[in-house]
Design a protein around this motif. Structure first.
Motif, PDB file in Angstrom:
ATOM      1  N   GLU A  21      81.174  -2.995 106.258  1.00 25.86           N
ATOM      2  CA  GLU A  21      81.844  -4.357 105.576  1.00 25.86           C
ATOM      3  C   GLU A  21      81.086  -5.752 105.811  1.00 25.86           C
ATOM      4  OE1 GLU A  21      85.959  -4.144 104.285  1.00 25.86           O
ATOM      5  OE2 GLU A  21      86.124  -2.533 105.822  1.00 25.86           O
ATOM      6  N   ILE A  22      81.040  -5.661 107.340  1.00 30.21           N
ATOM      7  CA  ILE A  22      80.670  -7.052 107.741  1.00 30.21           C
ATOM      8  C   ILE A  22      79.002  -7.265 107.434  1.00 30.21           C
ATOM      9  CG2 ILE A  22      80.064  -8.263 109.682  1.00 30.21           C
ATOM     10  CD1 ILE A  22      82.615  -7.176 110.945  1.00 30.21           C
ATOM     11  N   ARG A  23      78.314  -6.030 107.615  1.00 30.86           N
ATOM     12  CA  ARG A  23      76.982  -6.223 107.212  1.00 30.86           C
ATOM     13  C   ARG A  23      76.682  -6.469 105.654  1.00 30.86           C
ATOM     14  NH1 ARG A  23      73.144  -4.169 111.362  1.00 30.86           N
ATOM     15  NH2 ARG A  23      74.271  -3.778 113.295  1.00 30.86           N
ATOM     16  N   GLU A  24      77.334  -5.763 105.041  1.00 27.07           N
ATOM     17  CA  GLU A  24      76.933  -5.930 103.629  1.00 27.07           C
ATOM     18  C   GLU A  24      77.322  -7.328 102.993  1.00 27.07           C
ATOM     19  OE1 GLU A  24      78.559  -2.615 101.327  1.00 27.07           O
ATOM     20  OE2 GLU A  24      76.976  -1.247 102.139  1.00 27.07           O
ATOM     21  N   ALA A  25      78.363  -7.836 103.833  1.00 31.47           N
ATOM     22  CA  ALA A  25      78.757  -9.421 103.398  1.00 31.47           C
ATOM     23  C   ALA A  25      77.836 -10.437 104.285  1.00 31.47           C
ATOM     24  CB  ALA A  25      80.347  -9.517 103.747  1.00 31.47           C
ATOM     25  N   GLY A  26      76.877  -9.958 104.707  1.00 33.95           N
ATOM     26  CA  GLY A  26      75.894 -10.703 105.224  1.00 33.95           C
ATOM     27  C   GLY A  26      76.176 -11.502 106.691  1.00 33.95           C
ATOM     28  N   GLY A  27      77.283 -10.511 107.315  1.00 34.90           N
ATOM     29  CA  GLY A  27      77.493 -10.899 108.935  1.00 34.90           C
ATOM     30  C   GLY A  27      76.811  -9.912 109.712  1.00 34.90           C
ATOM     31  N   THR A  28      77.099 -10.220 111.025  1.00 30.49           N
ATOM     32  CA  THR A  28      76.507  -9.461 112.082  1.00 30.49           C
ATOM     33  C   THR A  28      77.470  -8.716 112.824  1.00 30.49           C
ATOM     34  OG1 THR A  28      74.780 -11.364 112.584  1.00 30.49           O
ATOM     35  CG2 THR A  28      75.085  -9.660 114.193  1.00 30.49           C
ATOM     36  N   ALA A  29      77.186  -7.259 112.860  1.00 34.03           N
ATOM     37  CA  ALA A  29      78.164  -6.459 113.373  1.00 34.03           C
ATOM     38  C   ALA A  29      77.389  -5.230 113.999  1.00 34.03           C
ATOM     39  CB  ALA A  29      79.450  -6.146 112.654  1.00 34.03           C
ATOM     40  N   THR A  30      78.266  -4.720 115.095  1.00 35.45           N
ATOM     41  CA  THR A  30      77.733  -3.236 115.601  1.00 35.45           C
ATOM     42  C   THR A  30      78.948  -2.566 116.235  1.00 35.45           C
ATOM     43  OG1 THR A  30      75.686  -4.333 116.559  1.00 35.45           O
ATOM     44  CG2 THR A  30      76.473  -2.040 117.612  1.00 35.45           C
ATOM     45  N   ALA A  31      79.263  -1.396 115.499  1.00 35.64           N
ATOM     46  CA  ALA A  31      80.094  -0.534 116.001  1.00 35.64           C
ATOM     47  C   ALA A  31      79.904   0.098 117.478  1.00 35.64           C
ATOM     48  CB  ALA A  31      80.358   0.448 114.905  1.00 35.64           C
ATOM     49  N   VAL A  32      81.013   0.212 118.180  1.00 36.04           N
ATOM     50  CA  VAL A  32      80.555   0.958 119.475  1.00 36.04           C
ATOM     51  C   VAL A  32      82.026   1.697 119.942  1.00 36.04           C
ATOM     52  CG1 VAL A  32      80.189   0.613 122.006  1.00 36.04           C
ATOM     53  CG2 VAL A  32      78.956  -0.923 120.464  1.00 36.04           C
ATOM     54  N   PRO A  33      81.892   3.069 119.858  1.00 32.96           N
ATOM     55  CA  PRO A  33      83.235   3.679 120.153  1.00 32.96           C
ATOM     56  C   PRO A  33      83.816   3.602 121.559  1.00 32.96           C
ATOM     57  CG  PRO A  33      81.290   5.185 120.085  1.00 32.96           C
ATOM     58  CD  PRO A  33      80.800   4.135 119.720  1.00 32.96           C
ATOM     59  N   VAL A  34      84.965   3.592 121.670  1.00 30.67           N
ATOM     60  CA  VAL A  34      85.363   3.368 123.033  1.00 30.67           C
ATOM     61  C   VAL A  34      87.050   4.170 123.178  1.00 30.67           C
ATOM     62  CG1 VAL A  34      86.754   1.315 122.478  1.00 30.67           C
ATOM     63  CG2 VAL A  34      85.984   1.807 124.888  1.00 30.67           C
ATOM     64  N   ASP A  35      87.244   4.807 124.291  1.00 25.54           N
ATOM     65  CA  ASP A  35      88.558   5.099 124.575  1.00 25.54           C
ATOM     66  C   ASP A  35      89.256   4.313 125.595  1.00 25.54           C
ATOM     67  OD1 ASP A  35      90.745   6.591 125.326  1.00 25.54           O
ATOM     68  OD2 ASP A  35      89.789   8.495 125.479  1.00 25.54           O
ATOM     69  N   THR A  36      90.112   3.498 125.456  1.00 22.63           N
ATOM     70  CA  THR A  36      90.434   2.680 126.201  1.00 22.63           C
ATOM     71  C   THR A  36      91.351   3.049 127.338  1.00 22.63           C
ATOM     72  OG1 THR A  36      92.472   1.934 124.691  1.00 22.63           O
ATOM     73  CG2 THR A  36      90.661   0.641 124.459  1.00 22.63           C
ATOM     74  N   ARG A  37      91.732   4.440 127.345  1.00 21.78           N
ATOM     75  CA  ARG A  37      92.182   5.051 128.395  1.00 21.78           C
ATOM     76  C   ARG A  37      91.433   5.217 129.572  1.00 21.78           C
ATOM     77  NH1 ARG A  37      94.475  10.103 125.052  1.00 21.78           N
ATOM     78  NH2 ARG A  37      92.477   9.828 124.245  1.00 21.78           N
ATOM     79  N   ASP A  38      90.326   5.273 129.393  1.00 23.28           N
ATOM     80  CA  ASP A  38      89.188   5.766 130.494  1.00 23.28           C
ATOM     81  C   ASP A  38      88.183   4.385 130.635  1.00 23.28           C
ATOM     82  OD1 ASP A  38      87.252   6.832 131.888  1.00 23.28           O
ATOM     83  OD2 ASP A  38      86.467   8.114 130.512  1.00 23.28           O
ATOM     84  N   PHE A  39      88.366   3.850 131.953  1.00 23.05           N
ATOM     85  CA  PHE A  39      87.767   2.970 132.485  1.00 23.05           C
ATOM     86  C   PHE A  39      86.085   3.153 132.341  1.00 23.05           C
ATOM     87  CE2 PHE A  39      86.595  -0.336 135.872  1.00 23.05           C
ATOM     88  CZ  PHE A  39      86.291  -1.298 134.962  1.00 23.05           C
ATOM     89  N   GLU A  40      85.984   4.489 132.449  1.00 25.22           N
ATOM     90  CA  GLU A  40      84.327   4.916 132.459  1.00 25.22           C
ATOM     91  C   GLU A  40      83.833   4.781 131.047  1.00 25.22           C
ATOM     92  OE1 GLU A  40      82.738   5.265 135.084  1.00 25.22           O
ATOM     93  OE2 GLU A  40      84.597   4.967 136.109  1.00 25.22           O
ATOM     94  N   SER A  41      84.805   4.680 129.907  1.00 29.04           N
ATOM     95  CA  SER A  41      84.401   4.441 128.615  1.00 29.04           C
ATOM     96  C   SER A  41      84.284   2.962 128.350  1.00 29.04           C
ATOM     97  CB  SER A  41      85.247   4.995 127.668  1.00 29.04           C
ATOM     98  OG  SER A  41      84.957   4.660 126.285  1.00 29.04           O
TER      99      SER A  41
END
Length: 328
Positions: free
Chosen positions: A64-84
């Motif tokens: 959505e952001i990119r198609e609107a002309g913005g800059t974005a990157t999706a990065v998955p994370v599990d906030t329960r895990d500091f190693e993530s």
């Protein structure tokens, strides 16, 4: 040309978090969209998906952001895990070479009495809410301090501290209020370190319930409840106003979205009808006088300071003591 400021939005796959990410991008930020939920956005049909549904993921928000002309990157994370969490922050800096803003919107919810809150639910909420926030801040602080002119900002989705919030949802309140304690404590750290004129952490919470993934199920059962909901744009508007504020004016504050927008720092906003979820209610098209949605938060909140606020006695520093012991 000035490099874009970089914002990491944790918990940005749908609802309020999605709106924050999209509006930050619209206002010139490069945005890292982080959460657990991923998908193949190229095959999502129809697009964009319902922003409050499971079909909305960090990948569809990035698209959505990119198609609107913005800059974005999706990065998955599990906030329960500091190693993530650590690789999430590392990846952000690797891609964009800086980190200026962190918004922590991740949250686990279970509203019930202590007796009716299973231990696994309690542990999940504590890991996602206060522990996830703490880990995200720990991993981000060194980079925020190195941001442009050392002016890093942290926005936390957590409530003001008052007793009614604990009622009927004690386990949930323990985590969310703990997040607000972190906001207050880190703000004091910034003051002690002499950086509160550049660095700031602020908490924000809705004064009126907001349409989101959490309220979607309620609306499916009770459509009439929509009259008491606001659009998520009120939340992103308040956050953008916070980020425009001088750090010293916003550091350590526990704010409600509407109340902050009404202040000079928030832009002296007076028209809140535009945020109402139900258009007829907002416009008064029915001929009735417009009634604002039901407020879920108190209008006056307690002052947490005490008369002896500045009297700490002998200050202890376990980290410094540990270093001294290591020398022996």
């Amino acid at each position: 040309m000035e490099t874009k400021k970089v914002a990491l939005v944790v918990g940005a796959s749908r609802g309020i978090g999605r709106q924050i990410a999209i509006d930050l991008a619209r206002n010139g930020y490069a945005v890292v969209v982080a959460a657990k939920t991923t998908s193949d956005a190229s095959t999502t049909n129809p697009f964009p998906p319902d922003p409050n549904s499971p079909e909305s993921t960090i990948n569809t928000v990035e698209r959505e952001i990119r198609e609107a002309g913005g800059t974005a990157t999706a990065v998955p994370v599990d906030t329960r895990d500091f190693e993530s969490v650590q690789p999430l922050v590392g990846r952000t800096v690797e891609i964009y070479k800086r980190l200026d803003v962190v918004v922590y919107n991740s949250g686990a919810i279970w509203w019930a009495s202590v007796e009716d809150t299973p231990m696994k639910r309690f542990q999940l909420m504590q890991r996602v809410n206060p522990e996830g926030l703490y880990g995200t801040i720990q991993a981000s602080l060194p980079h925020l301090k190195r941001s442009l002119r050392g002016s890093g900002r942290i926005i936390v989705v957590s409530p003001p501290i008052y007793s009614r919030f604990f009622r009927g949802k004690t386990a949930y309140a323990m985590g969310k209020v703990g997040m607000s304690v972190l906001t207050k404590g880190l703000a004091m750290d910034f003051e002690r370190q002499g950086v509160a004129d550049k660095m700031a952490i602020t908490s924000i919470w809705p004064a009126v319930a907001i349409e989101s993934g959490a309220t979607r199920a309620m609306l499916l059962k009770n459509p009439d409840e929509a009259k008491d909901l606001r659009r998520s744009t009120i939340f992103s508007d308040a956050i953008l106003a916070m980020l425009r504020c001088p750090a010293a004016k916003i550091n350590g504050r526990l704010e409600l979205d509407e109340d902050f927008l009404r202040t000079p720092e928030g832009g002296n906003v007076v028209d809140f009808q535009k945020y109402a979820l139900v258009p007829s209610s907002a416009s008064g098209a029915s001929g009735d006088k417009w009634e604002p949605p039901r407020r879920i938060m108190p209008k006056v909140l307690p002052d947490l300071s005490v008369a002896e606020q500045d009297d700490e006695g002998k200050r202890m520093n376990s980290a410094a003591a540990g270093k001294e012991r290591a020398k022996i």
